[in-house]
Design a protein around this motif. Sequence first.
Motif, PDB file in Angstrom:
ATOM      1  N   LEU A  47       0.825  -1.210   0.000  1.00 53.34           N
ATOM      2  CA  LEU A  47       0.000   0.000   0.000  1.00 53.34           C
ATOM      3  C   LEU A  47       0.860   1.260   0.000  1.00 53.34           C
ATOM      4  N   LEU A  48       1.885   1.268   0.850  1.00 52.70           N
ATOM      5  CA  LEU A  48       2.729   2.462   0.936  1.00 52.70           C
ATOM      6  C   LEU A  48       3.594   2.635  -0.308  1.00 52.70           C
ATOM      7  N   ARG A  49       3.906   1.535  -0.978  1.00 54.21           N
ATOM      8  CA  ARG A  49       4.760   1.605  -2.169  1.00 54.21           C
ATOM      9  C   ARG A  49       4.076   2.350  -3.300  1.00 54.21           C
ATOM     10  N   LEU A  50       2.746   2.453  -3.255  1.00 53.20           N
ATOM     11  CA  LEU A  50       2.017   3.157  -4.295  1.00 53.20           C
ATOM     12  C   LEU A  50       2.316   4.650  -4.290  1.00 53.20           C
ATOM     13  N   GLY A  51       2.622   5.196  -3.106  1.00 50.71           N
ATOM     14  CA  GLY A  51       2.869   6.634  -3.021  1.00 50.71           C
ATOM     15  C   GLY A  51       4.258   6.998  -2.565  1.00 50.71           C
ATOM     16  N   LEU A  52       5.047   5.996  -2.142  1.00 53.43           N
ATOM     17  CA  LEU A  52       6.397   6.262  -1.643  1.00 53.43           C
ATOM     18  C   LEU A  52       7.406   5.417  -2.411  1.00 53.43           C
ATOM     19  N   GLY A  53       8.661   5.743  -2.221  1.00 54.00           N
ATOM     20  CA  GLY A  53       9.709   4.929  -2.790  1.00 54.00           C
ATOM     21  C   GLY A  53       9.862   3.636  -2.032  1.00 54.00           C
ATOM     22  N   ALA A  54      10.699   2.748  -2.537  1.00 52.97           N
ATOM     23  CA  ALA A  54      10.864   1.440  -1.922  1.00 52.97           C
ATOM     24  C   ALA A  54      11.415   1.541  -0.508  1.00 52.97           C
ATOM     25  N   GLN A  55      12.444   2.388  -0.307  1.00 49.53           N
ATOM     26  CA  GLN A  55      13.065   2.484   1.009  1.00 49.53           C
ATOM     27  C   GLN A  55      12.127   3.086   2.059  1.00 49.53           C
ATOM     28  N   PRO A  56      11.473   4.244   1.785  1.00 48.54           N
ATOM     29  CA  PRO A  56      10.531   4.780   2.794  1.00 48.54           C
ATOM     30  C   PRO A  56       9.366   3.828   3.081  1.00 48.54           C
ATOM     31  N   ALA A  57       8.858   3.181   2.025  1.00 53.00           N
ATOM     32  CA  ALA A  57       7.748   2.250   2.229  1.00 53.00           C
ATOM     33  C   ALA A  57       8.184   1.072   3.090  1.00 53.00           C
ATOM     34  N   ASN A  58       9.375   0.561   2.848  1.00 48.15           N
ATOM     35  CA  ASN A  58       9.899  -0.545   3.643  1.00 48.15           C
ATOM     36  C   ASN A  58      10.083  -0.133   5.096  1.00 48.15           C
ATOM     37  N   ALA A  59      10.664   1.056   5.332  1.00 47.52           N
ATOM     38  CA  ALA A  59      10.918   1.514   6.695  1.00 47.52           C
ATOM     39  C   ALA A  59       9.619   1.705   7.472  1.00 47.52           C
ATOM     40  N   ALA A  60       8.622   2.345   6.839  1.00 47.15           N
ATOM     41  CA  ALA A  60       7.349   2.597   7.521  1.00 47.15           C
ATOM     42  C   ALA A  60       6.610   1.294   7.806  1.00 47.15           C
ATOM     43  N   ALA A  61       6.570   0.393   6.811  1.00 47.07           N
ATOM     44  CA  ALA A  61       5.876  -0.876   7.001  1.00 47.07           C
ATOM     45  C   ALA A  61       6.555  -1.718   8.069  1.00 47.07           C
ATOM     46  N   LEU A  62       7.887  -1.726   8.065  1.00 47.77           N
ATOM     47  CA  LEU A  62       8.619  -2.511   9.052  1.00 47.77           C
ATOM     48  C   LEU A  62       8.439  -1.945  10.454  1.00 47.77           C
ATOM     49  N   PHE A  63       8.407  -0.612  10.568  1.00 48.47           N
ATOM     50  CA  PHE A  63       8.229   0.026  11.873  1.00 48.47           C
ATOM     51  C   PHE A  63       6.867  -0.323  12.480  1.00 48.47           C
ATOM     52  N   LEU A  64       5.804  -0.160  11.683  1.00 48.43           N
ATOM     53  CA  LEU A  64       4.455  -0.430  12.203  1.00 48.43           C
ATOM     54  C   LEU A  64       4.272  -1.919  12.513  1.00 48.43           C
ATOM     55  N   SER A  65       4.774  -2.780  11.645  1.00 43.92           N
ATOM     56  CA  SER A  65       4.630  -4.215  11.896  1.00 43.92           C
ATOM     57  C   SER A  65       5.477  -4.655  13.083  1.00 43.92           C
ATOM     58  N   ALA A  66       6.617  -3.962  13.317  1.00 44.95           N
ATOM     59  CA  ALA A  66       7.459  -4.307  14.466  1.00 44.95           C
ATOM     60  C   ALA A  66       6.762  -3.974  15.781  1.00 44.95           C
ATOM     61  N   LEU A  67       6.064  -2.832  15.833  1.00 40.03           N
ATOM     62  CA  LEU A  67       5.310  -2.479  17.039  1.00 40.03           C
ATOM     63  C   LEU A  67       4.240  -3.531  17.330  1.00 40.03           C
ATOM     64  N   ALA A  68       3.513  -3.911  16.284  1.00 40.95           N
ATOM     65  CA  ALA A  68       2.469  -4.920  16.470  1.00 40.95           C
ATOM     66  C   ALA A  68       3.072  -6.267  16.840  1.00 40.95           C
ATOM     67  N   ASN A  69       4.208  -6.616  16.226  1.00 39.72           N
ATOM     68  CA  ASN A  69       4.856  -7.890  16.494  1.00 39.72           C
ATOM     69  C   ASN A  69       5.352  -7.978  17.930  1.00 39.72           C
ATOM     70  N   THR A  70       5.974  -6.902  18.424  1.00 36.24           N
ATOM     71  CA  THR A  70       6.462  -6.904  19.803  1.00 36.24           C
ATOM     72  C   THR A  70       5.313  -7.038  20.792  1.00 36.24           C
ATOM     73  N   ALA A  71       4.226  -6.288  20.548  1.00 34.25           N
ATOM     74  CA  ALA A  71       3.068  -6.346  21.449  1.00 34.25           C
ATOM     75  C   ALA A  71       2.443  -7.743  21.448  1.00 34.25           C
ATOM     76  N   ALA A  72       2.331  -8.344  20.250  1.00 32.91           N
ATOM     77  CA  ALA A  72       1.719  -9.665  20.156  1.00 32.91           C
ATOM     78  C   ALA A  72       2.599 -10.735  20.809  1.00 32.91           C
ATOM     79  N   ASN A  73       3.909 -10.676  20.563  1.00 34.93           N
ATOM     80  CA  ASN A  73       4.804 -11.663  21.183  1.00 34.93           C
ATOM     81  C   ASN A  73       4.873 -11.483  22.688  1.00 34.93           C
ATOM     82  N   ARG A  74       4.825 -10.246  23.135  1.00 34.55           N
ATOM     83  CA  ARG A  74       4.846  -9.974  24.574  1.00 34.55           C
ATOM     84  C   ARG A  74       3.665 -10.649  25.255  1.00 34.55           C
ATOM     85  N   ARG A  75       2.507 -10.539  24.642  1.00 36.86           N
ATOM     86  CA  ARG A  75       1.287 -11.053  25.254  1.00 36.86           C
ATOM     87  C   ARG A  75       1.070 -12.548  24.996  1.00 36.86           C
TER      88      ARG A  75
END
Length: 506
Positions: A309-337
Amino acid sequence: MPVREHLPVREHLPARGGGVPVLDVVVPVYNEEEDLESCVRRLHAHLARTFPYGQGAFRITVADNASSDRTPHIAARLADELAEVQVHRLDQKGRGRALRAVWSNSDASVLAYMDVDLSTDLNALLPLVAPLISGHSDLAIGSRLSRGSRVVRGPKREFISRTYNLILRGSLHARFSDAQCGFKAIRRDVAQQLLPMVEDTGWFFDTELLVLAERAGLRIHEVPVDWVDDPDSTVHIMRTATEDLKGVWRVGRALALGALSLDRLARPFGEDPRDRQLEGVPKGLARQLVGFCAVGALSTLFYLLLYSLLRLGLGAQPANAAALFLSALANTAANRRLTFKVRGRDRAMRHQAQGLVVFAIGLVLTSGSLTALDTAIGTPSHATELTVLIAANLAATVLRFLLFRIWVFPDPHPTDQHKHKHENEPEHEHEYEYGHLDHGHGLDQSQVHGQSQVQGHGQSQIQGHGQSHDQGQGLGQSLGQSQGLDHGLGLGHVHDQRRHDSGAAR
């Protein structure tokens, strides 16, 4: 009611309570002048005949929820006539409010309640409280929906009850079968910790109590009951259902946000046999691997969706960084619980900060893979980018698990566990000392009030129910005379959810 930092070790209640009742049965009422007297007298006669702890070992408390008819006068007269009956008057309605008020001030070791219509057969009462007295379980509930139950009620109530419990299983992952049967019991030491966390004062009180107990890893014992619907019940079904659904949303949201301090419901480390360290068997590794793989798979799908979704409006690097950041927050919270069983807000920010460090390492791996791809090919296709990113994410996932297990959510050293156990060992706050858990012996005949109150050798008034999902065998022997009751107490099935690693152990 005082609140301890942690629950004490479960132990068998002593044979002699030193004048303190073993059992306090609460009967919440509102304008029940027609049924109250017959209910209390029948319940009193049953306990006087069958309860094996002797004279003064039980109490019946009528919790009057601001009745406007003759209910208060009838209750007062019963209290004058029967020494084991007392009355607690409240100025507001609400079953949860009544139970909280009485249970919070009761000195009995086991606290129970039942509906005034006595829809549940009283022969299930002792099987309900036996696992609490023996120290085997923390709470006990009657179930109209488990195998072995025999229920008589109309299709409308049957449909609503089953639908509601399906909602609980789907939304709150509840494992108990019947949340609203008016037939439950709890150990007083558990109630001291659990009641301050329950917000509801009405019909949802039961559900909230059970969900929090189960999420904290407490053991819930179920007894199949014989139950006959009361056609004159004054419960407003639709209004109650609406309030229950609101409660489900509120509790589910609080659990998702980690707003409840369930750590204080943990037992001391070592009380659970699964706390023992076996040589050559990494503690919890198999379960953690399964949980981490499940969370990782969902996180990867979430990441790929965000990146696309982000790649449609951003370059590959910004889209990767944003997607990885948001998924990392969710991943840490899910693994924690889910994977490492950490509950509550304690160290939540620290865990997220450490998770971001792990995220940074993953960012280096994935971003480096994209840079290498661009250098090698120039302008790769979207499919090629996704293929490379999947491979890089798999490598980052393996590294993430190792860092989570070793650094972010490490298992404490055995010496630290032993030290923590002694530091948090509660002082004796009961008016008597607990005895020792003994599954093989009953009470001496001299400790039972009257031989006529207990029927032995297959004629016991205490009927066994159901089957055990855990280590329940032999608990029937922990109550009663060695000549009678040790053949009478059976067990329903037991839910035993794994206590989280970060409770008393951490």
